[in-house]
Design a protein around this motif. Structure first.
Motif, PDB file in Angstrom:
ATOM      1  N   TYR A  22       0.900  -1.146   0.000  1.00 52.64           N
ATOM      2  CA  TYR A  22       0.000   0.000   0.000  1.00 52.64           C
ATOM      3  C   TYR A  22       0.949   1.208   0.000  1.00 52.64           C
ATOM      4  CZ  TYR A  22      -2.818  -3.814   1.819  1.00 52.64           C
ATOM      5  OH  TYR A  22      -3.426  -5.023   2.001  1.00 52.64           O
ATOM      6  N   GLN A  23       0.403   2.409  -0.105  1.00 50.99           N
ATOM      7  CA  GLN A  23       1.312   3.547  -0.291  1.00 50.99           C
ATOM      8  C   GLN A  23       2.478   3.538   0.705  1.00 50.99           C
ATOM      9  OE1 GLN A  23      -0.531   7.225  -1.362  1.00 50.99           O
ATOM     10  NE2 GLN A  23       1.223   8.474  -0.811  1.00 50.99           N
ATOM     11  N   GLU A  24       2.190   3.357   1.994  1.00 49.83           N
ATOM     12  CA  GLU A  24       3.268   3.383   3.000  1.00 49.83           C
ATOM     13  C   GLU A  24       3.335   2.108   3.842  1.00 49.83           C
ATOM     14  OE1 GLU A  24       5.571   5.531   2.965  1.00 49.83           O
ATOM     15  OE2 GLU A  24       4.701   7.115   1.720  1.00 49.83           O
ATOM     16  N   HIS A  25       2.709   1.054   3.412  1.00 48.43           N
ATOM     17  CA  HIS A  25       2.745  -0.217   4.137  1.00 48.43           C
ATOM     18  C   HIS A  25       3.233  -1.319   3.202  1.00 48.43           C
ATOM     19  CE1 HIS A  25      -0.561   2.003   6.126  1.00 48.43           C
ATOM     20  NE2 HIS A  25      -0.361   1.280   7.199  1.00 48.43           N
ATOM     21  N   GLY A  26       4.121  -2.153   3.715  1.00 46.75           N
ATOM     22  CA  GLY A  26       4.457  -3.406   3.050  1.00 46.75           C
ATOM     23  C   GLY A  26       3.999  -4.547   3.933  1.00 46.75           C
ATOM     24  N   LEU A  27       3.328  -5.519   3.331  1.00 42.57           N
ATOM     25  CA  LEU A  27       2.754  -6.609   4.123  1.00 42.57           C
ATOM     26  C   LEU A  27       3.602  -7.878   3.933  1.00 42.57           C
ATOM     27  CD1 LEU A  27      -1.006  -7.249   4.471  1.00 42.57           C
ATOM     28  CD2 LEU A  27       0.584  -9.138   4.180  1.00 42.57           C
ATOM     29  N   GLY A  36     -12.034  -4.807   7.964  1.00 42.66           N
ATOM     30  CA  GLY A  36     -12.144  -5.845   6.934  1.00 42.66           C
ATOM     31  C   GLY A  36     -11.090  -5.782   5.855  1.00 42.66           C
ATOM     32  N   GLU A  37     -10.207  -4.787   5.945  1.00 41.02           N
ATOM     33  CA  GLU A  37      -9.152  -4.686   4.928  1.00 41.02           C
ATOM     34  C   GLU A  37      -8.092  -5.770   5.107  1.00 41.02           C
ATOM     35  OE1 GLU A  37      -6.684  -1.167   5.013  1.00 41.02           O
ATOM     36  OE2 GLU A  37      -6.424  -1.216   2.839  1.00 41.02           O
ATOM     37  N   ASN A  38      -7.958  -6.264   6.341  1.00 38.31           N
ATOM     38  CA  ASN A  38      -6.948  -7.295   6.642  1.00 38.31           C
ATOM     39  C   ASN A  38      -5.527  -6.825   6.411  1.00 38.31           C
ATOM     40  OD1 ASN A  38      -8.837  -9.159   7.444  1.00 38.31           O
ATOM     41  ND2 ASN A  38      -9.017 -10.120   5.420  1.00 38.31           N
ATOM     42  N   ARG A  39      -5.262  -5.597   6.776  1.00 42.39           N
ATOM     43  CA  ARG A  39      -3.904  -5.065   6.645  1.00 42.39           C
ATOM     44  C   ARG A  39      -3.343  -4.809   8.040  1.00 42.39           C
ATOM     45  NH1 ARG A  39      -3.068   0.705   3.767  1.00 42.39           N
ATOM     46  NH2 ARG A  39      -3.861   1.441   5.757  1.00 42.39           N
ATOM     47  N   THR A  40      -3.766  -3.701   8.643  1.00 42.01           N
ATOM     48  CA  THR A  40      -3.358  -3.346   9.999  1.00 42.01           C
ATOM     49  C   THR A  40      -4.619  -3.121  10.821  1.00 42.01           C
ATOM     50  OG1 THR A  40      -3.153  -1.107   9.125  1.00 42.01           O
ATOM     51  CG2 THR A  40      -1.105  -2.315   9.470  1.00 42.01           C
ATOM     52  N   GLY A  41      -4.457  -2.870  12.116  1.00 41.39           N
ATOM     53  CA  GLY A  41      -5.605  -2.602  12.966  1.00 41.39           C
ATOM     54  C   GLY A  41      -5.982  -3.797  13.826  1.00 41.39           C
ATOM     55  N   VAL A  42      -6.653  -3.498  14.932  1.00 39.93           N
ATOM     56  CA  VAL A  42      -7.193  -4.564  15.786  1.00 39.93           C
ATOM     57  C   VAL A  42      -8.654  -4.773  15.418  1.00 39.93           C
ATOM     58  CG1 VAL A  42      -5.577  -4.162  17.672  1.00 39.93           C
ATOM     59  CG2 VAL A  42      -7.738  -2.895  17.609  1.00 39.93           C
ATOM     60  N   HIS A 102      -9.953   2.350   8.272  1.00 34.98           N
ATOM     61  CA  HIS A 102      -9.798   2.721   6.856  1.00 34.98           C
ATOM     62  C   HIS A 102     -10.277   1.561   6.000  1.00 34.98           C
ATOM     63  CE1 HIS A 102      -8.058   3.813   3.010  1.00 34.98           C
ATOM     64  NE2 HIS A 102      -7.137   2.879   3.057  1.00 34.98           N
ATOM     65  N   ALA A 103     -11.325   1.800   5.217  1.00 35.84           N
ATOM     66  CA  ALA A 103     -11.859   0.746   4.348  1.00 35.84           C
ATOM     67  C   ALA A 103     -11.123   0.749   3.011  1.00 35.84           C
ATOM     68  CB  ALA A 103     -13.359   0.945   4.149  1.00 35.84           C
ATOM     69  N   GLY A 104      -9.834   0.458   3.053  1.00 39.44           N
ATOM     70  CA  GLY A 104      -9.031   0.432   1.826  1.00 39.44           C
ATOM     71  C   GLY A 104      -9.518  -0.616   0.847  1.00 39.44           C
ATOM     72  N   HIS A 105     -10.205  -1.623   1.374  1.00 44.38           N
ATOM     73  CA  HIS A 105     -10.711  -2.679   0.486  1.00 44.38           C
ATOM     74  C   HIS A 105     -11.916  -2.205  -0.325  1.00 44.38           C
ATOM     75  CE1 HIS A 105     -12.603  -2.851   4.354  1.00 44.38           C
ATOM     76  NE2 HIS A 105     -13.349  -3.895   4.129  1.00 44.38           N
ATOM     77  N   SER A 106     -12.342  -0.967  -0.114  1.00 44.90           N
ATOM     78  CA  SER A 106     -13.397  -0.411  -0.979  1.00 44.90           C
ATOM     79  C   SER A 106     -12.907  -0.307  -2.421  1.00 44.90           C
ATOM     80  CB  SER A 106     -13.835   0.957  -0.465  1.00 44.90           C
ATOM     81  OG  SER A 106     -12.752   1.868  -0.513  1.00 44.90           O
ATOM     82  N   TYR A 107     -11.596  -0.301  -2.635  1.00 47.62           N
ATOM     83  CA  TYR A 107     -11.061  -0.248  -4.000  1.00 47.62           C
ATOM     84  C   TYR A 107     -11.410  -1.517  -4.784  1.00 47.62           C
ATOM     85  CZ  TYR A 107      -8.122   3.879  -3.011  1.00 47.62           C
ATOM     86  OH  TYR A 107      -7.657   5.143  -2.702  1.00 47.62           O
ATOM     87  N   ALA A 108     -11.793  -2.564  -4.073  1.00 45.79           N
ATOM     88  CA  ALA A 108     -12.180  -3.802  -4.761  1.00 45.79           C
ATOM     89  C   ALA A 108     -13.657  -3.815  -5.129  1.00 45.79           C
ATOM     90  CB  ALA A 108     -11.833  -5.010  -3.899  1.00 45.79           C
ATOM     91  N   CYS A 109     -14.417  -2.824  -4.681  1.00 49.30           N
ATOM     92  CA  CYS A 109     -15.854  -2.781  -4.991  1.00 49.30           C
ATOM     93  C   CYS A 109     -16.060  -2.328  -6.435  1.00 49.30           C
ATOM     94  CB  CYS A 109     -16.571  -1.799  -4.072  1.00 49.30           C
ATOM     95  SG  CYS A 109     -16.581  -2.310  -2.355  1.00 49.30           S
TER      96      CYS A 109
END
Lengths: 383, 383
Positions: free
Chosen positions: A320-325, B139-145, B173-180
């Motif tokens: 992502y812009q500033e995250h690598g997973l 629901g993005e499954n990146r970061t966050g609790v 942050h619903a970054g996964h909205s880019y998949a909609c």
């Protein structure tokens, strides 16, 4: 505070291992010496006068660049023999003349008779002699004229006749060598590259026009060519640094990668068994070159802070812009990667990655411990 | 010479259409007003104080940023309310304190109890009050609790108890909205995003801890949310500029794209029926977002110098470091694209593209002719 070690740097930062750079330079010099050909290092990747100083030597003649910004920067640092290895457009000629006015020679390339005429038409308008080469296509199907075509002789005639032009020769670039997967394929392509350039040069010479420069090159073909008869110089750039893609197409090994991105672990997802680092799409680039080779490393291969690859399966899978997973692979546990742990990511395609940074933090894995900063080197970006 | 029109600029250069920017800003403001929610513009795309000045208004409260470089730059330009919307790592805290010492508030985010403790441990060592939010995953499954997890309350308790911390709230942050791909999907995701944030906020409040900020956002969800009850602010960034990918996921239309890359035709290959432009992988980025949508534009969609899309099929199909390759599509002829003709390329993913430039050349397609330069705006890059 001047940073003394990689632990003092902000993240992400760009790290260059001087020992590996020196080794990569030596390997290319040996390849060129074997073929008895001069090397024109392409600085489009490094874009650094400090790297240029290491790479210029007995075996080399001048440099190649990919932007006028680079030409201005290197000319400003005293380099006098520069090839601008991207087709010139007429509106850039004033800027070329300004660089030449400082004492540097900037060789231009074109594959187009109209451009050759436009350069000739600047006679009396721009007070400089333009040094121009014809770009020949050796099979990449990008730019260049076909080596046996009438265009070669047409362009040569126009340039040779122009009072403000020094017709400099012909050049080609086997960029399609990146699609080769075996030494045999690369050797065959290197021969095709040589033949294209020599054929075009002979066509020019048949007109009675001197063809001083016969220039070829790409990192794979420059390293693996077996015969460069008739070639006056070979160009290559990415060999200085190497990257994970180049390691897989036989230009180097993973142990030769001189450039990495320093990053911190920034988040854990125990439920998904992955971590994130603070190097994302901007810090690594979105290049996916390794998608096309056997070992796809996603957006980068993870090493420890001293630069040692941890395991070949530990990769930056998404950015992502500033995250690598980074998903944990077999044998790796999140507990071993506490937040704040420093890592070094080896990129897919180093030319894209380094472009995001304005400096190299230099370490030395031979004379130093690989984490002490021994120098800070500049880079030039932009156009 | 100060450039007066796009014809005076070196290529590639970055062009920003102020009229389209203003329209995009207005559209987002209207969406937020409809939902009765404040907007926190995310400046990670624009990275420009000049854009910030246009975007900050009655509907907005402060900004979000993605790097400490941005935070320093905007604080230096007098912006006082900044959210650094990437998980903080402990080694960055000194730099945050230095920014706050200039009078700005920089809200931090974390999803980790150890980081919360590390911040608390700076009490007595770093003389500042850290404003900290908990990052929740919707629901993005990146970061966050996860919003209903014990980690929310554990982190809230640590932060609340720390004398050097102002517990500021929760964000997602619903970054996964880019998949909609439909409005219905985006609306559903916006509701999931809202619920995640509100659920986490309620869990914190159940501890007797005030949860001032309940922050959500992404361009698609911010534009299309139908209900933001319980939310105090929404964040979005790419909406300001738009890009070809956003146009295909319903965030804007192709007519709203405010940013393009100015380029020159640099070579013709009549035998292959393609041309090259002098905007390649560095000028456009290697982002391939539109690979995932209906109309794949390769590395960019070609417009004329005034910004008008020529035909939707005329695209940059391949890129090399400094070359973009444009095949002629039906109805287009190489003769109409002489070498030196200026074009404007609309990128796939504008956040990646703009990052390669240090300035915007601003035009205005409403008050001007779309090619006169009305301003030059700065950008900050790096970390």
């Amino acid at each position: 505070m001047t940073p003394k070690t990689l632990h003092d740097l902000p993240t992400p930062s760009l790290v260059l291992d001087r020992a590996k750079l020196a080794r990569n330079i030596r390997r290319m010099e040996e390849a060129c010496a074997r073929n008895g050909v001069a090397l024109r290092p392409h600085l489009k990747t490094a874009k650094s006068i400090d790297v240029a100083r290491m790479v210029l030597g007995e075996q080399t003649k001048g440099i190649a660049v990919s932007t006028l910004c680079e030409a201005e920067y290197f000319a400003g640092h005293g380099i006098r023999d520069i090839q601008y290895a991207v087709c010139i457009t007429p509106d850039k000629l004033e800027r070329v003349a300004a660089i030449q006015a400082t004492g540097a020679k900037v060789a231009l390339i074109t594959d187009n008779a109209n451009v050759a005429r436009a350069i000739a038409d600047k006679h009396g308008q721009i007070d400089t002699t333009f040094h121009v080469q014809i770009e020949v296509d050796c099979g990449e199907n990008r730019t260049g004229v076909l080596p046996g075509s009438d265009q070669v002789t047409e362009i040569a005639r126009i340039l040779y006749a122009a009072p403000n032009v020094d017709f400099d020769g012909v050049m080609t670039h086997a960029g399609h060598s990146y699609a080769c997967r075996s030494l045999q394929e690369i050797e065959a392509l290197a021969e095709a590259e040589r033949l294209a350039a020599v054929t075009a040069a002979e066509a020019v010479r048949a007109l009675g026009i001197e063809c001083r420069t016969v220039s070829v090159g790409s990192t794979p073909t420059a390293l693996h060519a077996r015969n460069l008869d008739g070639i006056t110089e070979t160009r290559a750039g990415v060999y200085m640094f190497g990257d994970v893609f180049q390691a897989q197409i036989l230009s180097c090994t993973l142990d030769d990668l001189a450039v990495s991105v320093l990053t911190d672990v920034s988040s854990h997802r125990p439920d998904l068994n992955h971590l994130t680092v603070d190097a994302g799409a901007l810090a690594l680039s979105k290049d996916r070159s390794t998608e096309k080779v056997a070992n796809d490393v996603g957006f980068g291969l993870v090493g420890d802070v001293a630069g040692k690859v941890i395991v070949p399966q530990l990769i930056v899978e998404r950015v992502y812009q500033e995250h690598g997973l980074v998903p944990m692979c077999e044998g790796q546990r999140l507990e071993d990667y506490p937040i704040g742990r420093r890592l070094r990511i080896y990129p897919n395609h180093v030319c894209m990655t380094v472009a995001m940074y304005d400096r190299y933090y230099v370490v030395d894995s031979e004379t130093g411990n690989g984490t002490d900063i021994v120098a800070v080197w500049s880079r030039v970006n932009g156009w």
